[in-house]
Design a protein around this motif. Structure first.
Motif, PDB file in Angstrom:
ATOM      1  N   ARG A 160       0.835  -1.229  -0.100  1.00  0.00           N
ATOM      2  CA  ARG A 160       0.059  -0.071   0.124  1.00  0.00           C
ATOM      3  C   ARG A 160       0.896   1.289  -0.005  1.00  0.00           C
ATOM      4  NH1 ARG A 160      -4.838  -1.561   4.366  1.00  0.00           N
ATOM      5  NH2 ARG A 160      -5.208  -3.585   3.638  1.00  0.00           N
ATOM      6  N   GLU A 161       2.043   1.165   0.866  1.00  0.00           N
ATOM      7  CA  GLU A 161       2.871   2.399   0.746  1.00  0.00           C
ATOM      8  C   GLU A 161       3.463   2.574  -0.386  1.00  0.00           C
ATOM      9  OE1 GLU A 161       6.416   3.570   3.911  1.00  0.00           O
ATOM     10  OE2 GLU A 161       5.986   1.490   3.489  1.00  0.00           O
ATOM     11  N   ILE A 162       3.906   1.543  -1.372  1.00  0.00           N
ATOM     12  CA  ILE A 162       4.336   1.629  -2.235  1.00  0.00           C
ATOM     13  C   ILE A 162       3.349   1.997  -3.560  1.00  0.00           C
ATOM     14  CG2 ILE A 162       5.398   0.473  -4.483  1.00  0.00           C
ATOM     15  CD1 ILE A 162       7.130  -1.257  -2.405  1.00  0.00           C
ATOM     16  N   LEU A 163       2.193   1.580  -3.579  1.00  0.00           N
ATOM     17  CA  LEU A 163       1.241   2.061  -4.342  1.00  0.00           C
ATOM     18  C   LEU A 163       0.950   3.389  -4.240  1.00  0.00           C
ATOM     19  CD1 LEU A 163      -1.000   1.437  -6.399  1.00  0.00           C
ATOM     20  CD2 LEU A 163      -2.672   0.903  -4.550  1.00  0.00           C
ATOM     21  N   ALA A 164       1.020   3.820  -3.015  1.00  0.00           N
ATOM     22  CA  ALA A 164       0.808   5.631  -2.828  1.00  0.00           C
ATOM     23  C   ALA A 164       2.125   6.265  -3.305  1.00  0.00           C
ATOM     24  CB  ALA A 164       0.532   5.888  -1.326  1.00  0.00           C
ATOM     25  N   LEU A 165       3.173   5.718  -3.329  1.00  0.00           N
ATOM     26  CA  LEU A 165       4.355   6.567  -3.943  1.00  0.00           C
ATOM     27  C   LEU A 165       4.183   6.358  -5.567  1.00  0.00           C
ATOM     28  CD1 LEU A 165       7.238   5.388  -1.470  1.00  0.00           C
ATOM     29  CD2 LEU A 165       6.100   7.679  -1.717  1.00  0.00           C
ATOM     30  N   VAL A 166       3.753   5.256  -6.045  1.00  0.00           N
ATOM     31  CA  VAL A 166       3.665   5.033  -7.274  1.00  0.00           C
ATOM     32  C   VAL A 166       2.669   6.049  -8.084  1.00  0.00           C
ATOM     33  CG1 VAL A 166       2.971   3.513  -9.551  1.00  0.00           C
ATOM     34  CG2 VAL A 166       4.407   2.626  -7.622  1.00  0.00           C
ATOM     35  N   ALA A 203      -1.329   2.663 -16.308  1.00  0.00           N
ATOM     36  CA  ALA A 203      -2.240   3.539 -16.350  1.00  0.00           C
ATOM     37  C   ALA A 203      -3.637   3.289 -15.741  1.00  0.00           C
ATOM     38  CB  ALA A 203      -2.686   4.190 -17.726  1.00  0.00           C
ATOM     39  N   ASP A 204      -4.174   1.882 -15.726  1.00  0.00           N
ATOM     40  CA  ASP A 204      -5.150   1.440 -15.053  1.00  0.00           C
ATOM     41  C   ASP A 204      -5.023   1.305 -13.666  1.00  0.00           C
ATOM     42  OD1 ASP A 204      -7.565  -0.271 -14.946  1.00  0.00           O
ATOM     43  OD2 ASP A 204      -6.557  -2.104 -15.135  1.00  0.00           O
ATOM     44  N   LEU A 205      -3.736   0.979 -13.236  1.00  0.00           N
ATOM     45  CA  LEU A 205      -3.417   1.196 -11.902  1.00  0.00           C
ATOM     46  C   LEU A 205      -3.664   2.299 -11.137  1.00  0.00           C
ATOM     47  CD1 LEU A 205      -2.320  -0.653  -9.236  1.00  0.00           C
ATOM     48  CD2 LEU A 205      -0.041  -0.040  -9.954  1.00  0.00           C
ATOM     49  N   LEU A 206      -2.914   3.613 -11.880  1.00  0.00           N
ATOM     50  CA  LEU A 206      -3.257   4.677 -11.359  1.00  0.00           C
ATOM     51  C   LEU A 206      -4.718   5.179 -11.475  1.00  0.00           C
ATOM     52  CD1 LEU A 206      -0.164   6.394 -13.312  1.00  0.00           C
ATOM     53  CD2 LEU A 206      -0.245   5.833 -11.058  1.00  0.00           C
ATOM     54  N   ARG A 207      -5.490   4.778 -12.272  1.00  0.00           N
ATOM     55  CA  ARG A 207      -6.977   4.988 -12.186  1.00  0.00           C
ATOM     56  C   ARG A 207      -7.442   4.634 -10.986  1.00  0.00           C
ATOM     57  NH1 ARG A 207      -6.670   4.527 -18.154  1.00  0.00           N
ATOM     58  NH2 ARG A 207      -6.996   2.595 -17.661  1.00  0.00           N
ATOM     59  N   ALA A 209      -6.176   3.508  -8.305  1.00  0.00           N
ATOM     60  CA  ALA A 209      -5.564   4.224  -6.944  1.00  0.00           C
ATOM     61  C   ALA A 209      -6.130   5.700  -6.942  1.00  0.00           C
ATOM     62  CB  ALA A 209      -4.005   4.582  -7.118  1.00  0.00           C
ATOM     63  N   GLU A 210      -6.439   6.117  -7.975  1.00  0.00           N
ATOM     64  CA  GLU A 210      -7.268   7.831  -7.732  1.00  0.00           C
ATOM     65  C   GLU A 210      -8.788   7.380  -7.324  1.00  0.00           C
ATOM     66  OE1 GLU A 210      -8.339  11.372 -10.578  1.00  0.00           O
ATOM     67  OE2 GLU A 210      -7.190   9.690 -11.476  1.00  0.00           O
ATOM     68  N   THR A 211      -9.280   6.430  -8.080  1.00  0.00           N
ATOM     69  CA  THR A 211     -10.659   6.195  -7.473  1.00  0.00           C
ATOM     70  C   THR A 211     -10.717   6.051  -6.017  1.00  0.00           C
ATOM     71  OG1 THR A 211     -11.247   5.348  -9.554  1.00  0.00           O
ATOM     72  CG2 THR A 211     -12.661   4.601  -7.711  1.00  0.00           C
TER      73      THR A 211
END
Length: 219
Positions: A160-166, A203-207, A209-211
């Motif tokens: 989760r920490e890495i996802l936030a940084l990504v 791009a899908d991962l970032l979308r 995470a934003e959601t």
């Protein structure tokens, strides 16, 4: 007592939208029921807000056609009560005694429309169409978020920490430096994150995470 537009049949189809009508005038309830049934809409009618609050509502796309002046809880107070209890149902108000402050309060509370009696049938049907579509989109959005949250719960704290940084735009090398990890370790974590979040691309991962509102923790 609660009136039903049709003989009870359980369960109501999960695909079939429902129009709830709260109106203390029996002739108006009957007229609205006939109107909605004429275009193939399911309708459930109540003579007061209390009756509706005490009923188990079907979990389908729906809207509420609500009279402003009701015995007991008024339409505007009922709107506020639904908001307080986190019940999100699009509301179409109707009244024979409307005024500007009343309509402003209704619309500020999120009402779809405010119709003054006597209104045209088509105006009511148009408002109901907009309201049901709004509720359908909200439900679909809620379903997507709920599904993403299930995936997100499978991530470890480090992932989760890495996802936030990504999601904040950092590259693997930068993430590794910030967390004191080897770059290869970050790559492995990102691979796990992609799989667990069922992401087809960055791009899908970032979308996703934003959601979910995933944000980098402030220092």
């Amino acid at each position: 007592m609660t009136e039903r537009a049709k003989p009870p049949r359980e369960p109501i189809s999960a695909r079939e939208p429902v129009v709830f009508i709260v109106e203390d005038d029996e002739s108006m309830r009957r007229a609205l029921t006939n109107l909605f049934q004429s275009v193939g809409l399911e309708a459930e009618v109540f003579s007061s807000a209390a009756d509706m609050l005490q009923s188990k509502l079907p979990d389908v796309a729906s809207c509420l056609v609500l009279d402003i002046r009701l015995p007991g809880l008024s339409g505007l107070d009922f709107q506020a009560e639904l908001a307080r209890t986190n019940i999100h149902i699009p509301i179409i108000f109707m009244t024979g005694h409307g005024d500007i402050p009343m309509s402003v309060r209704a619309m500020k509370g999120g009402a779809v429309d405010f119709l003054t009696k006597p209104f045209r049938d088509q105006d009511m049907l148009d408002a109901v169409t907009v309201a049901i579509e709004r509720d359908r989109k909200r439900r679909e959005s809620d379903r997507i978020v709920a599904s993403l949250q299930v995936h997100f719960q499978t991530l470890t704290p480090r992932e989760r920490e890495i996802l936030a940084l990504v999601s904040s735009g950092l590259m693997n090398k930068q993430i590794a430096a910030e967390l004191g990890l080897a770059e290869i370790t970050v790559k492995i974590h990102r691979g796990h994150i992609m799989k667990k979040m069922d992401a087809k691309s960055l791009a899908d991962l970032l979308r996703k995470a934003e959601t979910l509102g995933v944000r980098r923790a402030k220092s």
